[in-house]
Design a protein around this motif. Sequence first.
Motif: not given
Length: 376
Positions: A149-161
């Motif tokens: 959810x945060x990744x889709x909202x534009x948050x950076x520094x995240x990896x996918x599941x």
Amino acid sequence: MRVLADENMPFVQELFGEWAEVITRPGRQLQAADLHDIDALLVRSVTHVNEALLSDARRLSFVGTATIGCDHIDTHLLQQRGIVFASAPGCNKVAVGDYVLAALLRIATHKNWQLKDKTLAVVGAGNTGSEVARRAEGLGMRVWRCDPPRADAGASGLVDYAQALTADVISFHVPITHEGPYATHHLLNAQHIARLNEHQVLINACRGDTWDNQTLLARQQGEKPLTLVMDVWEHEPRLLAELVPHVLIATPHIAGYSLEGKARGTFALYRALCQHIGQPERHSLSDLLPPPGVRAVSLQAAPEQHRLEQLVRLVYDIELDDRRFRRGLASGHAGFFDQLRKEYAERRELGSLLLSDGWVDARLGFKTLASAADNH
């Protein structure tokens, strides 16, 4: 004013008793008749606040949950009825951080690992997940944060599941949701379980239904079992007993059960109810907590990993919780799960222990002379 509270919530009498009649009941056993003449209801995660429970609640004007998650509350129903709602976001994140840190150090001993060489993926990078990530970074681990959810909202520094599921250790910290693009029910499903390799470790300290326990059992009974840490279980308080012998650390949904965490939850509802009824606050959180059993330890050098585990166990011994859980299960007593939670021994957070400066990374959660000065 009449306040009905879960009997496992500490300090309700001290906080509310001056100006309210406080009644306590087992949270899982609350019924509609209990709310007939109640003005405020204070619950934890085991109580489902829904149409059935509120069917006779004619005076109810306030509902509070002393938890981070709100999936057990029909907030839409409360809004329809004009009932004020409050929760306690972040109240037990430190306790869960302590729990996962203790688990990681136990895993390291079991697997003969140096944690600084390992990767930890945090699935769910909210309040609690961020605290867990902080502890792992304090251990020198490489940390991946996964939060679609945060990744889709534009948050950076995240990896996918998919990438998160390749980490050495995968720790889950998500709410339970059943519908929509980010549903977390059986987030760890049969397909994912089949793809994991036998060297990986899984930790669940959020909601039991995020893992498919039956499929996990089949995997654990095979030739290449995983290493599991489970604080939560599908269908609590009933659980898949056959799975427990295949779990390294098994506990009864107590990861967030520090005295400080429970006090923060109750105090957050105290503040919210005071504001709701216009009652001045006459207490502070620090008033509630007794002094810890061990106040300070002097270190002469930075502790090695095994010494750090000893320091953690000085405050919180996760293996003791594991042994109590297994004894309770072996007793055959149907209510052992809730009884362990109700009778849970007072547990302090790592921050209750003062360490000499400079030898331990502050992200691990201990208090140092410098951090103590900052708090003042």
